[in-house]
Scaffold this motif. Structure first.
Motif, PDB file in Angstrom:
ATOM      1  N   VAL A 611       0.837  -1.183   0.000  1.00 58.72           N
ATOM      2  CA  VAL A 611       0.000   0.000   0.000  1.00 58.72           C
ATOM      3  C   VAL A 611       0.880   1.244   0.000  1.00 58.72           C
ATOM      4  O   VAL A 611       1.784   1.384   0.832  1.00 58.72           O
ATOM      5  N   ASP A 612       0.623   2.123  -0.929  1.00 63.02           N
ATOM      6  CA  ASP A 612       1.263   3.437  -0.939  1.00 63.02           C
ATOM      7  C   ASP A 612       0.408   4.333  -0.045  1.00 63.02           C
ATOM      8  O   ASP A 612      -0.627   4.864  -0.471  1.00 63.02           O
ATOM      9  N   VAL A 613       0.823   4.497   1.203  1.00 62.31           N
ATOM     10  CA  VAL A 613      -0.011   5.161   2.208  1.00 62.31           C
ATOM     11  C   VAL A 613      -0.298   6.601   1.821  1.00 62.31           C
ATOM     12  O   VAL A 613      -1.449   7.069   1.863  1.00 62.31           O
ATOM     13  N   GLU A 614       0.723   7.316   1.424  1.00 60.20           N
ATOM     14  CA  GLU A 614       0.544   8.729   1.102  1.00 60.20           C
ATOM     15  C   GLU A 614      -0.375   8.911  -0.098  1.00 60.20           C
ATOM     16  O   GLU A 614      -1.282   9.759  -0.089  1.00 60.20           O
ATOM     17  N   ALA A 615      -0.176   8.111  -1.132  1.00 60.63           N
ATOM     18  CA  ALA A 615      -1.018   8.209  -2.325  1.00 60.63           C
ATOM     19  C   ALA A 615      -2.456   7.788  -2.020  1.00 60.63           C
ATOM     20  O   ALA A 615      -3.411   8.350  -2.576  1.00 60.63           O
ATOM     21  N   THR A 616      -2.617   6.791  -1.145  1.00 62.41           N
ATOM     22  CA  THR A 616      -3.955   6.339  -0.770  1.00 62.41           C
ATOM     23  C   THR A 616      -4.710   7.431  -0.022  1.00 62.41           C
ATOM     24  O   THR A 616      -5.894   7.690  -0.292  1.00 62.41           O
ATOM     25  N   VAL A 617      -4.058   8.095   0.929  1.00 61.39           N
ATOM     26  CA  VAL A 617      -4.705   9.190   1.656  1.00 61.39           C
ATOM     27  C   VAL A 617      -5.128  10.289   0.686  1.00 61.39           C
ATOM     28  O   VAL A 617      -6.240  10.833   0.763  1.00 61.39           O
ATOM     29  N   ALA A 618      -4.247  10.613  -0.257  1.00 60.83           N
ATOM     30  CA  ALA A 618      -4.565  11.655  -1.230  1.00 60.83           C
ATOM     31  C   ALA A 618      -5.734  11.249  -2.119  1.00 60.83           C
ATOM     32  O   ALA A 618      -6.623  12.069  -2.419  1.00 60.83           O
ATOM     33  N   GLU A 619      -5.744   9.996  -2.571  1.00 61.46           N
ATOM     34  CA  GLU A 619      -6.826   9.531  -3.446  1.00 61.46           C
ATOM     35  C   GLU A 619      -8.154   9.499  -2.703  1.00 61.46           C
ATOM     36  O   GLU A 619      -9.193   9.899  -3.246  1.00 61.46           O
ATOM     37  N   THR A 621      -8.995  11.345  -0.168  1.00 64.48           N
ATOM     38  CA  THR A 621      -9.400  12.740   0.024  1.00 64.48           C
ATOM     39  C   THR A 621     -10.010  13.298  -1.255  1.00 64.48           C
ATOM     40  O   THR A 621     -11.024  14.016  -1.228  1.00 64.48           O
ATOM     41  N   ARG A 622      -9.411  12.963  -2.386  1.00 65.97           N
ATOM     42  CA  ARG A 622      -9.948  13.424  -3.671  1.00 65.97           C
ATOM     43  C   ARG A 622     -11.356  12.886  -3.898  1.00 65.97           C
ATOM     44  O   ARG A 622     -12.257  13.622  -4.339  1.00 65.97           O
ATOM     45  N   ILE A 623     -11.573  11.588  -3.606  1.00 63.98           N
ATOM     46  CA  ILE A 623     -12.897  10.987  -3.811  1.00 63.98           C
ATOM     47  C   ILE A 623     -13.925  11.646  -2.899  1.00 63.98           C
ATOM     48  O   ILE A 623     -15.037  11.986  -3.332  1.00 63.98           O
ATOM     49  N   ARG A 624     -13.568  11.842  -1.627  1.00 66.08           N
ATOM     50  CA  ARG A 624     -14.517  12.464  -0.696  1.00 66.08           C
ATOM     51  C   ARG A 624     -14.866  13.885  -1.146  1.00 66.08           C
ATOM     52  O   ARG A 624     -16.021  14.314  -1.057  1.00 66.08           O
ATOM     53  N   SER A 629     -18.599  18.078  -4.216  1.00 70.45           N
ATOM     54  CA  SER A 629     -18.211  19.208  -5.084  1.00 70.45           C
ATOM     55  C   SER A 629     -17.336  20.227  -4.356  1.00 70.45           C
ATOM     56  O   SER A 629     -17.552  21.445  -4.445  1.00 70.45           O
ATOM     57  N   LYS A 630     -16.365  19.721  -3.633  1.00 70.96           N
ATOM     58  CA  LYS A 630     -15.390  20.587  -2.977  1.00 70.96           C
ATOM     59  C   LYS A 630     -13.998  20.288  -3.518  1.00 70.96           C
ATOM     60  O   LYS A 630     -13.774  19.242  -4.156  1.00 70.96           O
ATOM     61  N   THR A 631     -13.064  21.170  -3.230  1.00 70.82           N
ATOM     62  CA  THR A 631     -11.658  20.870  -3.487  1.00 70.82           C
ATOM     63  C   THR A 631     -11.099  20.162  -2.268  1.00 70.82           C
ATOM     64  O   THR A 631     -11.581  20.369  -1.139  1.00 70.82           O
ATOM     65  N   PRO A 632     -10.098  19.299  -2.444  1.00 74.18           N
ATOM     66  CA  PRO A 632      -9.535  18.596  -1.283  1.00 74.18           C
ATOM     67  C   PRO A 632      -9.109  19.527  -0.161  1.00 74.18           C
ATOM     68  O   PRO A 632      -9.252  19.198   1.021  1.00 74.18           O
ATOM     69  N   GLY A 633      -8.615  20.717  -0.497  1.00 72.78           N
ATOM     70  CA  GLY A 633      -8.156  21.631   0.533  1.00 72.78           C
ATOM     71  C   GLY A 633      -9.273  22.200   1.386  1.00 72.78           C
ATOM     72  O   GLY A 633      -9.040  22.659   2.513  1.00 72.78           O
ATOM     73  N   LEU A 711     -26.137   9.532   0.671  1.00 76.03           N
ATOM     74  CA  LEU A 711     -26.147  10.733   1.496  1.00 76.03           C
ATOM     75  C   LEU A 711     -24.749  10.947   2.069  1.00 76.03           C
ATOM     76  O   LEU A 711     -24.195  10.043   2.705  1.00 76.03           O
ATOM     77  N   PHE A 712     -24.202  12.135   1.841  1.00 72.72           N
ATOM     78  CA  PHE A 712     -22.829  12.443   2.239  1.00 72.72           C
ATOM     79  C   PHE A 712     -22.810  13.593   3.246  1.00 72.72           C
ATOM     80  O   PHE A 712     -23.635  14.516   3.181  1.00 72.72           O
ATOM     81  N   SER A 713     -21.837  13.542   4.140  1.00 74.53           N
ATOM     82  CA  SER A 713     -21.584  14.678   5.018  1.00 74.53           C
ATOM     83  C   SER A 713     -21.075  15.838   4.173  1.00 74.53           C
ATOM     84  O   SER A 713     -20.078  15.698   3.457  1.00 74.53           O
ATOM     85  N   PRO A 714     -21.732  17.008   4.214  1.00 75.52           N
ATOM     86  CA  PRO A 714     -21.322  18.102   3.334  1.00 75.52           C
ATOM     87  C   PRO A 714     -19.950  18.683   3.659  1.00 75.52           C
ATOM     88  O   PRO A 714     -19.319  19.295   2.788  1.00 75.52           O
ATOM     89  N   GLU A 715     -19.468  18.487   4.879  1.00 75.73           N
ATOM     90  CA  GLU A 715     -18.194  19.089   5.274  1.00 75.73           C
ATOM     91  C   GLU A 715     -16.996  18.171   5.062  1.00 75.73           C
ATOM     92  O   GLU A 715     -15.897  18.640   4.795  1.00 75.73           O
ATOM     93  N   CYS A 716     -17.203  16.856   5.199  1.00 77.87           N
ATOM     94  CA  CYS A 716     -16.061  15.939   5.078  1.00 77.87           C
ATOM     95  C   CYS A 716     -16.208  14.936   3.945  1.00 77.87           C
ATOM     96  O   CYS A 716     -15.268  14.194   3.643  1.00 77.87           O
ATOM     97  N   GLY A 717     -17.392  14.856   3.312  1.00 75.92           N
ATOM     98  CA  GLY A 717     -17.576  13.954   2.177  1.00 75.92           C
ATOM     99  C   GLY A 717     -17.719  12.492   2.556  1.00 75.92           C
ATOM    100  O   GLY A 717     -17.696  11.628   1.677  1.00 75.92           O
ATOM    101  N   THR A 718     -17.880  12.190   3.854  1.00 74.31           N
ATOM    102  CA  THR A 718     -18.060  10.798   4.269  1.00 74.31           C
ATOM    103  C   THR A 718     -19.430  10.295   3.828  1.00 74.31           C
ATOM    104  O   THR A 718     -20.436  11.006   3.954  1.00 74.31           O
ATOM    105  N   LEU A 719     -19.474   9.090   3.289  1.00 67.78           N
ATOM    106  CA  LEU A 719     -20.731   8.461   2.906  1.00 67.78           C
ATOM    107  C   LEU A 719     -21.427   7.974   4.177  1.00 67.78           C
ATOM    108  O   LEU A 719     -20.886   7.143   4.917  1.00 67.78           O
ATOM    109  N   LEU A 720     -22.604   8.493   4.441  1.00 67.50           N
ATOM    110  CA  LEU A 720     -23.334   8.199   5.674  1.00 67.50           C
ATOM    111  C   LEU A 720     -24.447   7.182   5.472  1.00 67.50           C
ATOM    112  O   LEU A 720     -24.845   6.493   6.409  1.00 67.50           O
TER     113      LEU A 720
END
Length: 733
Positions: A611-619, A621-624, A629-633, A711-720
């Motif tokens: 597992v590429d840990v850093e790339a996985t966290v980034a990916e 974050t991108r999906i969430r 419809s937010k930017t990762p930042g 249904l997603f959390s609007p602030e963190c993008g977690t699937l609820l």
């Protein structure tokens, strides 16, 4: 509620000995049935139940073979007691019944034998054994009749009170009448005798127990066992927040028309009592998916018991903690002439699914950690059937009721993945037959039998996988096939952000070259087979010809996931990929896991991929971020990226100020429900599930749409939440 006698002088050790003796007796009854039956439905698949009842029909003890017969067996005994009234009965008598409308049977093949138990001159109980018998007459071999428009077409109907043994001897007139109406009379009668053997075993062992402890102590101990079981279940119910909860499920295709039939339930929880009200369910239909009242009660109990009474010795006390209400003439409580031969495996299974939804939602709101952990993804349930009837090359008529259809996946749990090929929640001890046994008993040859990797609902814990298998004829020229795949388009929901599982189905590959493959020394596989046509069968279909060199392929549904897939431990995803439980595309697109150096071809021992840990966290974050419809930042970070247990990190929680997402702490509003504050997407189910690497039938209809709601959390993008919903034409308008 039952009043406990506070001053009982029963020795608790002796109380437990008697209770466990009763459990042992019903298990031994099952062993006696298996050893005396010649049917693989009983000996290989364990499709039966055994039980002991008191004189009024209350359950002393029930075996763990098929759970939904809790309802059908109980109703059968209760109706028998009503019918015979004060008529004289004797030791050695036995009564037979199978009519769902009058005796509560799940469907006509599930045949009950009930025998009275006498201690001296006193009736002290009933022994009850029930099993699926291979054929019970009617229009279709095997007892399932998709083409039936009424119950009179489906089978010979045996109401309560038909005496099949009189003081230990067969009632020949009844025996001749029944055997004249079934296709395999020798097998049928042998199975009846095995049910009698089961009851005789139970009677003998129970009388030995009464002789050992005395009738007075036996009665007092069983009364206390009822009270203790009820007390434990009610105490657990009391840990669920009071309230009214509602959910629905949908039965697909009634055998004639590809329509959806609603199974609606409102659960009212108050103190230590739960009421399940099915008002609002569809009216009964003229197809074979109507669910008998006995199957309804059993299907409810089959969900309640593992969720709230998982370690409680089962007896009547468990059943008294909840009530079941259903309108007569509805799909969950039909009246004649409604056909009913597959209602337990279609609508009945939807009942268990809707109860699972209700209890999961309620348990997720409990402050008790143990009750909180009882929430789960929905089980696939909805048994996928195949029945083959014909004459083999030796001119012998046969009926193959293939019990491989029970290989569906379980819903994921808060602490682990769902069990693969688990069976239905209503029959968790149902077994899958050996390939060799089916090939020995019937003229079929298996090409493969494997896990269906397109079936699991993905999640922090994924749902269990279903089964896939294929066979061709070997020793017969042609058979007539009946199929049903009730969990096809409206598939099992996940929970707390877990995704829905896949569906079931059948296809026939015509005029294949499978025989050539065997002659050339290779086992035929789907990707290498050549064939003239590929026929996708209807959800329910009968009279399908399967000829020599054709191949029947059957795939079975998987369970719903638990928790957002982006919360799954990346190492678990890597392991799944190495073991081929998921594809590289699913690992990347659904779970957001990046492997290094090569995520497309990991070694089977895992040595070529990490597992590429850093790339996985980034990916991830991108999906969430893309979900909302937010930017990762701009995204709120998670507090736990892949917790060991998801129960407390997945379902939205409520504190003193409102709802919040436990994975990040993001607020979800202060209203009665959090859903209005979530980001909502709706996608046609077939399309969305295909994107997720899950196979389900696409439903085409002018009156309703099958959709996946996320249904997603609007602030963190977690699937609820992810669930299958039905949008009617009226709602769209």
């Amino acid at each position: 509620m039952t009043t406990t006698h506070q001053h009982s002088k029963v020795d608790p050790v002796r109380l437990e000995v008697i209770r466990m003796r009763l459990d042992s007796i019903v298990e031994e009854m099952g062993i006696a049935m298996i050893r005396s039956s010649g049917s693989p439905v009983i000996t290989e698949a364990g499709d039966f139940n055994t039980a002991l009842f008191d004189p009024t029909g209350r359950i002393y003890a029930y075996s763990d073979f098929v759970q939904f017969h809790i309802g059908s067996g109980s109703v059968a005994v209760e109706e028998l007691v009503k019918v015979i009234g004060d008529d004289p009965i004797y030791p050695g008598d036995a009564f037979i019944s199978n009519d769902p409308h009058t005796s509560g049977a799940s469907h006509p093949p599930d045949t009950n034998i009930i025998s009275p138990i006498f201690a001296g001159e006193e009736l002290i109980g009933w022994a009850q054994s029930q099993a699926h018998l291979v054929d019970v007459g009617g229009m279709t071999a095997g007892g399932f009749a998709p083409g039936a428009y009424d119950c009179y077409s489906e089978a010979i109907r045996l109401p309560p009170g038909v005496k099949i043994f009189d003081r230990g001897e067969p009632v020949d007139a009844i025996r001749r009448l029944i055997l004249n109406n079934v296709r395999v009379p020798a097998l049928f009668w042998n199975d009846v005798r095995s049910l009698i053997a089961s009851n005789n075993t139970g009677i003998r062992r129970l009388l030995e127990t009464i002789d050992e402890f005395g009738i007075t102590e036996f009665k007092e101990c069983t009364r206390l066992s009822f009270e203790l079981a009820e007390k434990v279940v009610r105490s657990r119910i009391s840990e669920i927040p009071d309230g009214v909860y509602s959910a629905e499920e949908w039965t697909e295709h009634n055998g004639h028309v590809d329509e959806l039939f609603r199974v609606a339930c409102t659960m009212t929880k108050s103190g230590g009592q739960i009421d399940f009200d099915f008002t609002g369910s569809s009216p009964q239909t003229d197809g074979f998916v109507n669910c008998s009242y006995g199957a309804l009660v059993g299907s409810v109990a089959s969900a309640v018991v593992p969720i709230l009474a998982w370690d409680v010795p089962f007896n009547e006390g468990v059943m008294t903690a909840f009530e079941v209400k259903a309108e007569a003439g509805s799909i969950v409580n039909p009246v004649p002439p409604a056909p009913i031969s597959n209602g337990h495996l279609t609508t009945g299974a939807r009942v268990s699914r809707v109860i699972t939804k209700l209890l999961s939602e309620a348990c997720s709101r409990s402050s008790d950690e143990e009750i909180l952990g009882r929430s789960q993804g929905v089980w696939a349930d909805s048994w996928t059937g195949g029945i083959s009837a014909g004459t083999d090359d030796n001119d012998e008529f046969f009926v193959l009721f293939n019990m491989d259809g029970g290989g569906m996946g379980a819903g994921a749990q808060p602490v682990r993945d769902g069990l693969d090929c688990a069976g239905m929640m209503t029959q968790v001890n149902n077994m899958l037959p050996d390939v060799e046994m089916n090939e020995m008993l019937y003229p079929v040859l298996y090409l493969w039998k494997r896990l269906n990797i397109d079936s699991a609902g993905h999640g922090a814990h994924r749902g269990g996988l279903g089964l896939e298998f294929a066979w061709t004829l070997h020793g017969a020229q042609e058979v007539t096939q009946t199929v049903f795949a009730p969990n096809s388009a409206v598939v099992a929901d996940g929970f707390a952000g877990g995704l829905p599982g896949g569906g079931s189905g059948h296809r026939v590959l015509r005029e294949t070259d499978a025989a050539d493959g065997y002659r050339e020394g290779r086992v035929p596989q789907l990707e290498h087979l050549r064939y003239s046509a590929d026929e996708l069968l209807e959800i329910n279909q009968q009279s399908v010809p399967i000829r020599k060199n054709d191949v029947l392929v059957q795939w079975i549904a998987g369970g719903g996931g638990y928790g957002d897939p982006l919360l799954r431990d990346p190492e678990a995803v890597r392991s799944d990929l190495v073991d081929r439980y998921v594809t590289p595309a699913v690992a990347h697109d659904v779970y957001g896991v990046i492997l290094s150096p090569d995520d497309s071809a990991p070694g089977r021992d895992g040595s070529e991929a990490v597992v590429d840990v850093e790339a996985t966290v980034a990916e991830r974050t991108r999906i969430r971020a893309s979900r909302v419809s937010k930017t990762p930042g701009d995204l709120l970070s998670l507090e736990a990226s892949h917790p060991a247990t998801t129960a407390e990190f997945s379902a939205p929680k409520h504190d003193g100020t409102g709802w919040y997402c436990p994975a990040s702490g993001a607020r979800l509003g202060t209203g009665e429900d959090w859903r209005s504050s979530a980001v909502r997407t709706l996608t046609p189910a077939g399309q969305r599930l295909k994107e997720l690497g899950v196979r389900a039938r696409e439903r085409i209809s002018d009156t309703e749409r099958v959709l996946v709601e996320e249904l997603f959390s609007p602030e963190c993008g977690t699937l609820l939440s992810a669930r299958v919903i039905i949008e009617s034409e009226e709602v769209r308008a």
